[in-house]
Design an enzyme around this catalytic site. Structure first.
Site, mmCIF file in Angstrom:
data_model
loop_
_atom_site.group_PDB
_atom_site.id
_atom_site.type_symbol
_atom_site.label_atom_id
_atom_site.label_comp_id
_atom_site.label_asym_id
_atom_site.label_seq_id
_atom_site.Cartn_x
_atom_site.Cartn_y
_atom_site.Cartn_z
ATOM 1 N N HIS B 38 1.123 -1.359 -0.025
ATOM 2 C CA HIS B 38 -0.051 -0.177 -0.122
ATOM 3 C C HIS B 38 1.053 1.513 0.007
ATOM 4 O O HIS B 38 1.810 1.197 0.702
ATOM 5 C CB HIS B 38 -0.826 0.026 1.210
ATOM 6 C CG HIS B 38 -1.513 1.337 1.363
ATOM 7 N ND1 HIS B 38 -2.724 1.662 0.803
ATOM 8 C CD2 HIS B 38 -1.290 2.506 2.205
ATOM 9 C CE1 HIS B 38 -2.991 3.095 1.389
ATOM 10 N NE2 HIS B 38 -2.015 3.231 2.301
ATOM 11 N N CYS B 108 -4.732 1.904 -4.384
ATOM 12 C CA CYS B 108 -3.996 3.149 -4.002
ATOM 13 C C CYS B 108 -2.825 3.232 -4.838
ATOM 14 O O CYS B 108 -2.390 4.438 -4.908
ATOM 15 C CB CYS B 108 -3.617 2.806 -2.488
ATOM 16 S SG CYS B 108 -2.954 1.268 -2.264
#
Lengths: 521, 204
Positions: B38, B108
């Site tokens: 992430h 993301c």
């Protein structure tokens, strides 16, 4: 004059068809650049020596905006108007980013300036309170990450950090409409935590510890409510049994009911319950007398009993037994009722010694049940065996407290015969687990229903005819019970293998009293 | 003319599995994955990331994930904070709305890649952006010497070991990653601790 032909995948219009072919014969000075903006991108064919300002003109015409709204970014560098594309190193196929600033510059400036102004408190708010927008949502996973998003502040965060109207009530209203907030509110665990952490609530809970217990145990809450509903029933039972009581009790049942109606469960109730339990023990002596297996327990118990101090039971920790107290009473009343039934049958004095020893041992050995629930029809089942189950360690003088009765008497504490029998069977199972020989005997009884019926009928007379204590002590001898078991097994085997031989062993059965003698049948 | 201000742009990389992916991926997927990444962009002393709640921002390292597992220097940019927020708001209304989130194709890292290119012209490292395709293309597990279908080879006391169980589970016609696709598609990641960026009145 460089021609600008804009080719877009979506727009149907074509640029100026000034004779320049589209793909072939591209003059070397014309480059194809990609302009990316706001999620879409378009290609432009331009000469590389075009000024940025000129490029911006084209773009403003294309995107229907003013030139001063355009900001071109290439490789992280802002393109100034006086530069050329070639100077900035923009080659064929490169991507230029375009940001179209908002038309209302005053508003955008105000927006950004307010953002900047509020950024410091924003940071602080973010740090301390977290944000309800941050919801970790792996699909169908529990809400615990949501709880962690609000680390220490039990209050729901009241500030949307980047909201313009930060202090206005509309902000709070909007926040309440936020589905994240609603999700938090529906999170029962979190709400319970909120409630319990409220200072007023904590104060109230200190004054009434039961409230905290109620909050934590919905089961107890439910039971308490049912008890409250059944108070009238319990009182009725107690009043019925009262005239039949043969044992003196300093505390009348009426006082019990009065205390009972106060679910606050104060120390007075604790004390009264302690006394009640004392009396329960005393009252249990008579019902124990009629039970053939009492001395079985007494036999088991007598040896360890002598080593342990026969102190009167000192109940502790009444607070968490509020829902169980009425069950205490009901058992108490039922035992008194039974005592009235059975006192006539059995000589109390004889077995009182045994049972008192057993009760003493019960109190000190930490046996959980002490209720002598007997079926009102006078059939001595194995109810007092409940005494044996679940020895919980000697330090627990709360044996007299009916801890496990809470679990046994789930639901309606209004004791019916079925409930007593269920408790009895439950306790029986415990006993059978502890004594496999007895279990085997019971199994045999069950498998031979005729025999069991007859046994049940014969047993009381049989026991009464003999020396009761000796018989029970003999039963307590494991070897003796094993021998009896072997006899029974042999009989059953005989019954299955060669029923014709049964009459030969009948005399033995008569002598044992397990078959009715021919005169009686 | 004063030189333009250059603002550093950093990429914060978090391993969502906290090291488990590196250890378990050979068993579960048949190939080595270093982590479940992430990422977020840190510029102008703020961290920006995209999740199921849309574009969010927070102080650097201010999400519940804590400090990043690694920091990549993307470059520097002349883009001012004001301009950057404008850009983010336009992104948040167009390409990176909250409902546009998809764990595999629009996550993301997609956002981070986009923003990095806007700010510096450079992309983020490929091992991050290639992660979804890596997972989706995991190969069929090859039956080993003691496969799930051969209980004889397994010691009777222990039963099938986890590898075989997983092999048996994944022994469908599709690759293991594809088999998990419906489940993984429903997963939405939104690290808590950020606040909304670029949406009017802060609503997502």
């Amino acid at each position: 004059m460089p021609h600008v032909i804009s080719r877009t995948p979506r727009m149907a219009q074509s640029g100026h068809p000034s004779g320049l072919p589209t793909d072939r014969n591209i003059p070397p000075s014309v480059t194809r650049v990609i302009v990316k903006t706001a999620g879409k991108q378009e290609e432009f064919m331009i000469a590389d020596n075009i000024l940025v300002s000129q490029f911006k003109e084209k773009l403003s015409a294309h995107f229907k905006c003013q030139m001063d709204q355009l900001v071109l970014v290439f490789m992280g560098r802002l393109l100034k108007d006086h530069d050329t594309l070639g100077q900035r190193g923009i080659l064929d196929g490169h991507t230029i980013h375009l940001v179209i600033k908002s038309k209302h510059r005053s508003r955008s400036l105000a927006h950004s300036s307010q953002n900047l102004l509020t950024k410091d408190p924003c940071h602080r708010d973010r740090n301390t309170k977290g944000n309800n927008n941050g919801v970790y949502q792996p699909a169908d996973v529990s809400h615990t990450p949501v709880e962690s998003a609000l680390p220490m502040d039990p209050d729901v965060p009241k500030v949307q950090t980047q909201d313009l109207e930060m202090d206005s009530p509309e902000c709070i209203e909007q926040m309440l409409q936020n589905p994240s907030i609603q999700q938090l509110l529906s999170n029962l665990g979190l709400m319970r935590q909120f409630i319990s952490e409220h200072p007023d609530m904590q104060q109230w809970m200190q004054q009434n510890p039961e409230v905290s217990h109620l909050l934590e145990n919905s089961e107890i809450l439910r039971q308490t409510l049912e008890l409250a509903r059944n108070l009238a029933m319990i009182q009725e039972i107690m009043q019925i049994e009262q005239p039949e009581q043969t044992i003196e009790h300093p505390l009348s049942p009426q006082s019990y009911s009065d205390l009972e109606t106060m679910p606050g469960g104060d120390n007075a109730l604790d004390q009264s319950s302690a006394d009640c339990n004392n009396h329960m023990l005393n009252s249990l002596q008579d019902p124990f007398g009629g039970n053939p297996f009492t001395a079985l327990l007494g036999g088991h118990v007598l040896e360890p009993a002598q080593s342990s101090p026969p102190s009167p039971p000192q109940p502790q920790k009444r607070q968490d037994q509020l829902p169980q107290l009425p069950t205490t009473r009901v058992i108490y009343t039922s035992s008194r009722g039974l005592s009235s039934n059975t006192s006539a049958n059995v000589d109390p004095n004889k077995v009182s010694h045994t049972s008192s020893a057993s009760t003493t041992a019960i109190s000190t050995e930490g046996w959980s049940h002490n209720c002598a629930i007997q079926q009102p029809d006078g059939v001595p089942a194995l109810p007092s065996i409940e005494l044996t189950q679940q020895p919980q360690g000697e330090d627990k003088d709360t044996t007299i407290s009916l801890n496990s009765s809470d679990q046994k008497l789930e639901g309606d504490p209004q004791l019916s015969d079925e409930q007593t029998s269920s408790q009895i069977t439950g306790s029986m199972m415990q006993l059978l687990l502890n004594n496999p020989y007895l279990a085997a005997q019971m199994m045999l009884f069950i498998t031979m229903p005729q025999l069991s019926e007859q046994c049940r009928q014969q047993l009381p007379t049989f026991l009464q005819q003999t020396e009761l204590s000796d018989t029970l002590l003999a039963l307590a001898n494991p070897r003796a019970s094993q021998a009896i078991l072997q006899i029974e097994q042999g009989l059953q085997l005989l019954a299955t293998e060669a029923p014709v031989l049964l009459p030969w062993v009948a005399p033995y059965l008569w002598g044992l009293g397990w078959l009715p003698s021919p005169s009686c049948s | 003319m004063e030189p333009p201000n250059l603002y550093p742009v950093k990429l914060y990389v978090y391993d969502l599995s906290k090291g488990l992916a590196r250890r378990l991926s050979p068993i579960m997927l048949g190939k080595q994955l270093e982590g479940i990444w992430h990422t977020s962009i840190v510029v102008h002393k703020d961290e920006f990331f995209f999740g199921s709640g849309g574009i969010s921002s927070c102080p650097p390292g201010g999400t519940l994930l804590g400090p990043p597992d690694s920091v990549v220097d993307v470059g520097s940019t002349e883009v001012t904070e004001e301009l950057f927020l404008e850009y983010l708001s336009s992104l948040g209304e167009s390409l990176f709305r909250s409902e546009a989130y998809n764990l595999f194709e629009h996550n993301c890292n997609t956002f981070t890649n986009e923003v990095a290119q806007f700010l510096t012209g450079r992309k983020i490292p490929s091992y991050i952006t290639d992660l979804p395709s890596e997972i989706l293309s995991t190969p069929l597990p090859t039956p080993g010497p003691c496969s799930f279908a051969n209980p004889d080879s397994v010691s009777p006391e222990l039963g099938p070991c986890p590898t075989e169980i997983l092999a048996g589970l994944a022994g469908s016609a599709r690759p293991f990653g594809q088999a998990l696709r419906p489940l993984l598609d429903s997963i939405q990641i939104q690290p808590p601790g950020g606040s909304a960026v670029g949406r009017p009145n802060g609503q997502s």
